[in-house]
Structure formats: structure tokens, C-alpha cells
Design a protein around this motif. Structure first.
Motif, PDB file in Angstrom:
ATOM      1  N   GLU A  79      11.692   4.180   7.679  1.00 61.35           N
ATOM      2  CA  GLU A  79      11.961   5.056   8.564  1.00 61.35           C
ATOM      3  C   GLU A  79      11.231   6.849   8.318  1.00 61.35           C
ATOM      4  O   GLU A  79      11.257   7.624   8.171  1.00 61.35           O
ATOM      5  N   TYR A  80      10.762   6.478   6.249  1.00 57.54           N
ATOM      6  CA  TYR A  80      10.583   7.152   5.493  1.00 57.54           C
ATOM      7  C   TYR A  80       9.021   7.382   5.143  1.00 57.54           C
ATOM      8  O   TYR A  80       8.686   8.073   4.122  1.00 57.54           O
ATOM      9  N   ALA A  81       8.586   6.775   6.589  1.00 57.26           N
ATOM     10  CA  ALA A  81       6.571   6.345   5.983  1.00 57.26           C
ATOM     11  C   ALA A  81       6.442   8.348   6.124  1.00 57.26           C
ATOM     12  O   ALA A  81       5.306   8.113   5.431  1.00 57.26           O
ATOM     13  N   HIS A  82       7.133   8.670   7.534  1.00 62.05           N
ATOM     14  CA  HIS A  82       7.034  10.680   7.411  1.00 62.05           C
ATOM     15  C   HIS A  82       8.050  10.565   7.350  1.00 62.05           C
ATOM     16  O   HIS A  82       8.778  10.634   8.516  1.00 62.05           O
ATOM     17  N   ARG A  83       8.061  11.760   6.498  1.00 62.42           N
ATOM     18  CA  ARG A  83       9.533  12.533   6.704  1.00 62.42           C
ATOM     19  C   ARG A  83       9.480  13.847   6.626  1.00 62.42           C
ATOM     20  O   ARG A  83       8.473  14.897   5.788  1.00 62.42           O
ATOM     21  N   ALA A  84       9.847  14.676   7.530  1.00 67.64           N
ATOM     22  CA  ALA A  84       9.645  15.998   7.861  1.00 67.64           C
ATOM     23  C   ALA A  84      10.911  17.346   7.678  1.00 67.64           C
ATOM     24  O   ALA A  84      12.451  16.521   8.238  1.00 67.64           O
ATOM     25  N   VAL A  85      11.077  17.755   6.252  1.00 65.74           N
ATOM     26  CA  VAL A  85      12.520  18.216   5.797  1.00 65.74           C
ATOM     27  C   VAL A  85      12.374  19.941   5.977  1.00 65.74           C
ATOM     28  O   VAL A  85      11.063  20.381   5.612  1.00 65.74           O
ATOM     29  N   HIS A  86      13.021  20.546   7.134  1.00 66.15           N
ATOM     30  CA  HIS A  86      14.101  21.535   7.653  1.00 66.15           C
ATOM     31  C   HIS A  86      14.495  22.673   6.822  1.00 66.15           C
ATOM     32  O   HIS A  86      15.699  21.647   6.824  1.00 66.15           O
ATOM     33  N   PHE A  87      14.133  23.562   6.215  1.00 68.65           N
ATOM     34  CA  PHE A  87      15.138  23.974   5.378  1.00 68.65           C
ATOM     35  C   PHE A  87      15.748  25.290   6.402  1.00 68.65           C
ATOM     36  O   PHE A  87      15.204  25.842   7.148  1.00 68.65           O
ATOM     37  N   PHE A  88      16.812  25.518   5.801  1.00 67.51           N
ATOM     38  CA  PHE A  88      17.727  26.537   7.027  1.00 67.51           C
ATOM     39  C   PHE A  88      19.020  27.432   5.823  1.00 67.51           C
ATOM     40  O   PHE A  88      18.797  27.001   4.862  1.00 67.51           O
ATOM     41  N   LEU A  89      18.390  28.735   5.922  1.00 67.73           N
ATOM     42  CA  LEU A  89      19.337  29.525   4.739  1.00 67.73           C
ATOM     43  C   LEU A  89      20.335  29.949   6.077  1.00 67.73           C
ATOM     44  O   LEU A  89      21.011  29.753   7.041  1.00 67.73           O
ATOM     45  N   ALA A  90      21.820  29.069   5.597  1.00 65.21           N
ATOM     46  CA  ALA A  90      23.094  29.195   6.208  1.00 65.21           C
ATOM     47  C   ALA A  90      23.838  30.191   5.199  1.00 65.21           C
ATOM     48  O   ALA A  90      24.124  30.276   3.957  1.00 65.21           O
ATOM     49  N   GLU A  91      25.094  30.378   5.311  1.00 68.52           N
ATOM     50  CA  GLU A  91      26.280  30.883   5.311  1.00 68.52           C
ATOM     51  C   GLU A  91      27.367  30.065   5.594  1.00 68.52           C
ATOM     52  O   GLU A  91      27.298  29.577   6.405  1.00 68.52           O
ATOM     53  N   LEU A  92      28.693  30.525   4.923  1.00 66.62           N
ATOM     54  CA  LEU A  92      30.132  30.203   5.315  1.00 66.62           C
ATOM     55  C   LEU A  92      30.848  30.398   5.903  1.00 66.62           C
ATOM     56  O   LEU A  92      30.751  31.412   6.435  1.00 66.62           O
ATOM     57  N   ILE A  93      31.784  29.754   6.489  1.00 67.31           N
ATOM     58  CA  ILE A  93      32.518  30.119   7.969  1.00 67.31           C
ATOM     59  C   ILE A  93      33.486  30.254   7.121  1.00 67.31           C
ATOM     60  O   ILE A  93      34.263  28.735   6.932  1.00 67.31           O
TER      61      ILE A  93
END
Length: 163
Positions: free
Chosen positions: A87-101
């Protein structure tokens, strides 16, 4: 073979970013951002919120999409990684800025692969740490500050570092 979608959090609080300190099977220390794989019928935003809670115990909300990186592993026929990490032959990594709740922390329920601990490190110091995927090395503070999402390119992924 499917594309493995992954969501990672750039979680900054009081000038520090939360990172997972990991140790490879050969004892090498590297860092990863909290997050992980997307489940079926789950949005990327839902995935990062769930994964951060599982790995770190922190409740977060997504502020914005920050970047996308891709990894390709061109396994050779007969390579043991071909079956183990298919399943790691092609990996798309999405990065998000996040904040604590809030600042309350639950007990983490599921550590990431090779994760030893989650630590808060000064944002500027994070730029000097070894991260995977490699496209974010030296660019953590830039990704946090830049308001325009970036494509970080595609790199070959070497599963050998994980085993």
C-alpha cells in the motif's frame, strides 16, 4: 495497488510544534508529524483529527490545508518490501495546519510505527530535525507561515529505513 492517502498535522502552540520522535529498527532517530492513513469514507481533515488524537491524545481542529507531498516506491520484482508494504507503492501525504482545542490531553491510544514519544519542540528548531517524508526537512516553519498551499514534489521512498 492503491494510493495510500495520509494526513499530517502541523500543530503549533505557543511557538512550539508537536512532533513524534521515532526510532528505526537500526536505532536511528527521526521525526514525524502526528497523523496517518485515511480510512474509507473519511475526509482528509477527519483523518488528521482522528490520527492526532490516537497518537498524541490532543484534540485539534484543522485551520487550513498547507501542503502535499508524494512518495513512490518502485519495488523490484522479488523485493520483500513489495508484499510487506504494497500500500506504500504510492503515498500522498496531506499536511494541515491545526490548532489545539483546549490544552487537556487524553491518553494516546495508538502510537505510530516506530514512535517513541510526542514532544513539543520550538518551531525554528524543527527545521533542523530529520523528518519523513524528506520533502519537509528544513521547511517546517515555512509551511506553518505560508498561507498558500504548496506542492512539495514526489520523491522515491526507501522502505529499507523502516525495517
Amino acid at each position: 495497488m492503491a494510493i495510500r492517502n495520509s494526513s499530517k498535522a502541523l500543530l503549533v502552540h505557543n511557538g512550539r510544534i508537536l512532533v513524534n520522535r521515532c526510532v528505526s529498527a537500526t536505532g536511528e532517530v527521526y521525526y514525524d508529524l502526528p497523523g496517518g492513513g485515511q480510512h474509507d469514507f473519511e475526509t482528509m481533515e477527519e483523518a488528521v483529527v482522528r490520527e492526532v488524537l490516537e497518537e498524541t491524545g490532543y484534540h485539534v481542529r484543522v485551520v487550513r490545508f498547507a501542503a502535499l507531498a508524494e512518495e513512490i516506491n518502485d519495488f523490484m520484482r522479488g523485493d520483500p518490501g513489495m508484499e510487506a508494504y504494497r500500500e506504500y507503492a504510492h503515498r500522498a501525504v496531506h499536511f494541515f495546519l491545526a490548532e489545539l482545542i483546549g490544552e487537556e490531553r487524553s491518553k494516546p491510544t495508538e502510537a505510530d510505527f516506530q514512535q517513541e514519544e510526542s514532544i513539543w519542540t520550538p518551531l525554528e528548531e524543527a527545521d533542523g530535525l530529520l523528518f519523513f517524508p524528506v520533502q519537509i526537512n528544513g521547511r517546517i516553519s515555512e509551511l506553518v507561515r505560508n498561507e498558500i498551499p504548496q506542492y512539495l514534489g514526489c520523491k522515491r521512498w526507501d522502505y529499507q529505513i523502516w525495517v
